[in-house]
Structures are given as C-alpha cells and as structure tokens.
Write a protein that holds these residues in place. Structure first.
Motif, PDB file in Angstrom:
ATOM      1  N   ARG A  80      44.594  37.656  44.771  1.00  0.00           N
ATOM      2  CA  ARG A  80      44.107  36.721  43.750  1.00  0.00           C
ATOM      3  C   ARG A  80      44.532  37.166  42.358  1.00  0.00           C
ATOM      4  O   ARG A  80      44.724  36.333  41.470  1.00  0.00           O
ATOM      5  CB  ARG A  80      42.580  36.616  43.818  1.00  0.00           C
ATOM      6  CG  ARG A  80      42.072  36.006  45.089  1.00  0.00           C
ATOM      7  CD  ARG A  80      40.570  35.854  45.055  1.00  0.00           C
ATOM      8  NE  ARG A  80      40.143  34.749  44.213  1.00  0.00           N
ATOM      9  CZ  ARG A  80      38.875  34.502  43.889  1.00  0.00           C
ATOM     10  NH1 ARG A  80      37.931  35.316  44.316  1.00  0.00           N
ATOM     11  NH2 ARG A  80      38.570  33.478  43.142  1.00  0.00           N
ATOM     12  N   SER A 130      36.259  32.550  34.674  1.00  0.00           N
ATOM     13  CA  SER A 130      35.110  33.222  35.280  1.00  0.00           C
ATOM     14  C   SER A 130      35.485  33.867  36.613  1.00  0.00           C
ATOM     15  O   SER A 130      35.058  34.988  36.915  1.00  0.00           O
ATOM     16  CB  SER A 130      33.974  32.205  35.440  1.00  0.00           C
ATOM     17  OG  SER A 130      33.213  32.483  36.566  1.00  0.00           O
ATOM     18  N   ASP A 131      36.302  33.185  37.406  1.00  0.00           N
ATOM     19  CA  ASP A 131      36.797  33.800  38.643  1.00  0.00           C
ATOM     20  C   ASP A 131      37.542  35.092  38.316  1.00  0.00           C
ATOM     21  O   ASP A 131      37.377  36.114  38.996  1.00  0.00           O
ATOM     22  CB  ASP A 131      37.767  32.856  39.371  1.00  0.00           C
ATOM     23  CG  ASP A 131      37.077  31.640  39.944  1.00  0.00           C
ATOM     24  OD1 ASP A 131      35.862  31.715  40.209  1.00  0.00           O
ATOM     25  OD2 ASP A 131      37.759  30.618  40.136  1.00  0.00           O
ATOM     26  N   GLU A 144      35.907  42.573  37.946  1.00  0.00           N
ATOM     27  CA  GLU A 144      34.669  43.349  38.087  1.00  0.00           C
ATOM     28  C   GLU A 144      34.559  43.912  39.497  1.00  0.00           C
ATOM     29  O   GLU A 144      34.172  45.067  39.683  1.00  0.00           O
ATOM     30  CB  GLU A 144      33.446  42.473  37.761  1.00  0.00           C
ATOM     31  CG  GLU A 144      33.233  42.280  36.264  1.00  0.00           C
ATOM     32  CD  GLU A 144      32.172  41.237  35.954  1.00  0.00           C
ATOM     33  OE1 GLU A 144      31.278  41.034  36.796  1.00  0.00           O
ATOM     34  OE2 GLU A 144      32.252  40.613  34.882  1.00  0.00           O
ATOM     35  N   GLU A 181      35.281  37.931  37.532  1.00  0.00           N
ATOM     36  CA  GLU A 181      34.644  38.420  38.749  1.00  0.00           C
ATOM     37  C   GLU A 181      35.578  39.275  39.586  1.00  0.00           C
ATOM     38  O   GLU A 181      35.182  40.313  40.106  1.00  0.00           O
ATOM     39  CB  GLU A 181      34.201  37.239  39.604  1.00  0.00           C
ATOM     40  CG  GLU A 181      32.928  36.614  39.139  1.00  0.00           C
ATOM     41  CD  GLU A 181      32.441  35.632  40.175  1.00  0.00           C
ATOM     42  OE1 GLU A 181      33.047  35.555  41.268  1.00  0.00           O
ATOM     43  OE2 GLU A 181      31.458  34.932  39.889  1.00  0.00           O
ATOM     44  N   VAL A 182      36.805  38.787  39.727  1.00  0.00           N
ATOM     45  CA  VAL A 182      37.755  39.525  40.557  1.00  0.00           C
ATOM     46  C   VAL A 182      37.965  40.924  39.979  1.00  0.00           C
ATOM     47  O   VAL A 182      37.952  41.916  40.713  1.00  0.00           O
ATOM     48  CB  VAL A 182      39.092  38.770  40.667  1.00  0.00           C
ATOM     49  CG1 VAL A 182      40.186  39.680  41.209  1.00  0.00           C
ATOM     50  CG2 VAL A 182      38.941  37.550  41.559  1.00  0.00           C
TER      51      VAL A 182
END
Lengths: 235, 235
Positions: free
Chosen positions: B166, B85-86, B92, B89-90
């Motif tokens: 990240r 999920s991280d 996106e 998000e990154v």
DNA sequence: AGCTCATAAATTGTATACGATATCGAGATT
DNA sequence: AATCTCGATATCGTATACAATTTATGAGCT
C-alpha cells in the motif's frame, strides 16, 4: 456527481461479507462448530448454501486469505490447523498490536462506544452462564475487534480481525482448561480503563490479558475428528 | 504417508502467486506503472494476460484483499486510491510493526541473510543511478519485507507485505520530493546494525527511518490520469 | 441549449460444461 | 498377506454461456 461516498462503505465489507459461504464458514469456525482440519468439499458447500461452485470457490479463497482455510491445489480446502509455532506468532503479534488499539480506544471512546462494550460484555457473560460455549467464544473475540474499531485505525482493525479469527482455531487446538473466567474479569477491567480515559492502563491491561491467554496455551495433541459438515454449518 | 510437507509451501504462496493477473498487476503497482485510480476492466485484463474472466476475477479479488484494488459491486475494479487518512494509518502501523521485525532480524540474521540484504541494497542503488525509478522503488519495498522475513515471524511478514504494498500507492499519491536519497543511507545503516546483532539500534533506526518517510508525505492534490492499460502492464 | 426518459451497448455476476488431476478399489504380482 | 498397477469415480481448475446491472446514446420535450 464526482464521487458517491456510499461506494466507500459498499466496497470495504461487501466483497467477502456478502458471500454466504464466507460468512457461514467464518462464523462456524468462530463458534467452534467447525474443528480445525475439517475438509470443505465444494459440492457439499454448494448444497448447504444453495449456490454454485463459483460462489463457493470465491468464499473459500477469501477464507484462505484470512488464513482460516487451507487450500491445497487440486486437492481442495479444509479448515486451517495452526501449528504451535503459528499460535506463538499470532499471540506475539496480538501482544504487539492490541495494546496499541486499547490505548487509542481509551483516548477516543465515546459514551456510546462504552455502552456498546458493556452490552457486549454482558452478552458474553450471559452466554457463558447459559453454557453457550460457542457464542461466548465469538463474543469474546468480538470484544477485541470492537476495541480495535473504537481505536479508529482501520488498518490495525483489519489485522486484529484476522488475528482474532485465527485465535479461535488456536484455542480450539491448544486450550484445555475451563476458559473465559479470566476473560470476563479482564474485559470488565479493560472497559473501566477505557471508560476512565486512561490509555496507559488500558494498554497494560490488554497486554497482560493477552499474555495470560498466551501462556495458558498447551501444545500437545492435535487430534482429528470427522463429523458431518451439514450438522456443523446449518444450525 | 501422513502429511507431505511440500503442501505447506505449496499452499501459502501458490494461491495468489500463481495467478498471472495478481502477479502482473501487483508488480505494476509496485513499480508505479499503474497509477492509483486506474480502471481495471475485466475484458481488457483477459486480453492482456490471455486468460478467462475466471482467472481475472480471482486475481482482482486477491488484490482487493491486499487493498491494492478497489472493487465496487456491479461497477468493476480500479487501482486503490488511499486517502490521506489511510496513508497516516498505514505509516502508523508500519511504525508499530517494523521496529519489531528489525529488532528480531538483528537477533536472528545469518551471514547469508546479511549478504542478501547487502545485495538488495546494492541493486537498489544501481537502479537509482540508472534512473530506473520503478525498479528502485520496488527494491526499496523489498528491503523492508526481506527484514520481516528474516525476523522469522510469518504473521508479521504478511502484515508488512501488505503495508509495504500500500505504501507504493501512498508514495505515488503523496510523495513529491526527489526521493530515496535518505533510503539508501538509512538502509545501509540498518543493515550494519543487523549485521552487528544490535537489536536496540536496529529497532530505533527502523522507527526513525519510517518516521522520516511519513513526515515527508505531502497531502494535497490527488489528480487523475488515464493512459492505456496495455502500455502500463505489458512492459 | 439543456434536461428527461427510453432504448441499446457494454460490463459485471452467476451458473454450468468440460477437461485435468487426484482418490479409491479390484485384481494381478511378488 | 502385502504391494503394485490400472481403470473407475470423484473432485478440482478453467472457460464459456446467459442473466442482471450499469453506462452510453439519442430522440423528444420544456
């Protein structure tokens, strides 16, 4: 035991958030009790918060990372003073990111989220009527980060958090009119769009709300003032 | 003397950038010498970099702020392990922000900037041919931050920096194919669009480039491995 | 054998001590 | 009078010492 999920909560916010210096100075900046440029001497912060320089320095470094504080090697820390160009950038970034969080919030908000937003908005209104300028400003910022939280994008939330924080400094420096009239109207309409699950409308409203603030900024003098730290931090 | 402009440069990057632990660990993560989840004991880092725990702790906290390291109270630090999920998000966030920096870069790039981008791209290509996987990965990330730098938006640059950092961890965890074939093609075309001052094209190319990487991520196992810290950090 | 609990070792959190750098002020110089 | 130099003071940067917490180890028990 493989992995305790409590750690995931613990890690995220309990690094800086448990540091009294970070929390106190951040809040004071958000509430405009600490004007941009104020010097933050380590010894003074030690006395105020009753901790050693270790904690103070950790807090100051954390504040530096969120760009609320400027740290000059060998010369100490002071509250950041965003330049007009910084201010432009911060609002350009907000105009890029926050319409997205508003859109996503409109797609995902639960009734409880809407309730929370309305409560915040009411509090903000009350603070404004009570002439509690600092509190109303902080709540106004909180409204934006709350929307980012509802959007469910932790990464964007982090960015919005930082941008809203810096906006407090920018408003302190470059905002002159009687503020927040627009805000409460804008915020109400945004909540309505989110509650009605209208992503396009929420996105548009957020964008124009930010553009409104942005275009109302007034880039001229950035005078210094120097009062006593204790007065600004303790109450 | 009113204000020495050197301070402005000094402050920004000399907080974390002058910390050998921050620089060393960050670079090792970027080059995939430090896999996600690796424990980072303070005493060990002291020995490796020849500094006291004061410096090590400051570095670890800075790394935590850029989300490369996870710091659990009383239990120490380890290299962060972004969840699927991280990772979503990154990417996106990158798909939101980087098309904008590419667009602005296309509007503002000087001949010197183009030259620099081409040189980076060539270096990246060379590293790839020399099978220097780590170096090619780091250069590939640098390409994206370089574009953000050219865009002239310091605030967005900071965000892109963090997101690219990240991404190195995300790629370490969730990328399986033989990578970077697309990259060099994509990067070349992006440079062409920027050099030709075509903002729309640069924006579109950047977006599809990021979507390509994003959709190629493969969310399954995230196994642990434990080698010796010294081996990963010193070379 | 497997488990529990107590104790020892290791690791992190915080405070403090000391050296380095910058700031301030008095006296000398132009 | 303004500027410069140099010593005193204050402030910051780093290392280290000690306290608190966690982890590892092993004896005793079921």
């Amino acid at each position: 035991m493989k992995h305790d999920p409590r750690f995931d909560e613990a890690r995220d916010r309990h690094d800086s958030r448990s540091n009294p210096v970070f929390v106190g100075v951040e809040r004071a900046i958000h509430e405009h009790r600490l004007p941009p440029g104020t010097r933050l001497a380590e010894a003074e912060l030690c006395e105020i918060y009753g901790v050693s320089r270790t904690i103070v320095r950790a807090g100051l470094q954390a504040l530096t990372h969120s760009q609320l504080v400027t740290l000059v090697p060998n010369r100490g820390a002071s509250v950041a003073k965003p330049t007009p160009s910084d201010a432009q950038e911060v609002f350009e970034a907000r105009e890029l990111i926050e319409p997205r969080t508003a859109r996503e919030a409109a797609r995902r908000a639960t009734p409880a989220d809407i309730e929370l937003l309305r409560r915040h908005s009411a509090e903000e209104h009350k603070a404004l009527e009570a002439r509690d300028y600092g509190r109303s400003l902080r709540l106004s910022g909180l409204f934006h980060t709350e929307i980012a939280r509802i959007s469910g994008q932790k990464t964007l939330l982090g960015f919005v958090d930082q941008l809203v924080s810096r906006s407090a400094l920018i408003i302190a420096l470059y905002w002159h009119r009687e503020r927040a009239r627009c805000d409460s109207q804008c915020h109400e309409r945004l909540i309505d769009a989110i509650a009605a699950a209208k992503p396009d409308e929420a996105e548009t409203l957020m964008r124009s709300h930010l553009v409104d603030i942005h275009t109302a900024l007034d880039f001229r003098d950035a005078g210094d003032s120097s009062r006593d730290l204790r007065d600004m931090l303790l109450p």
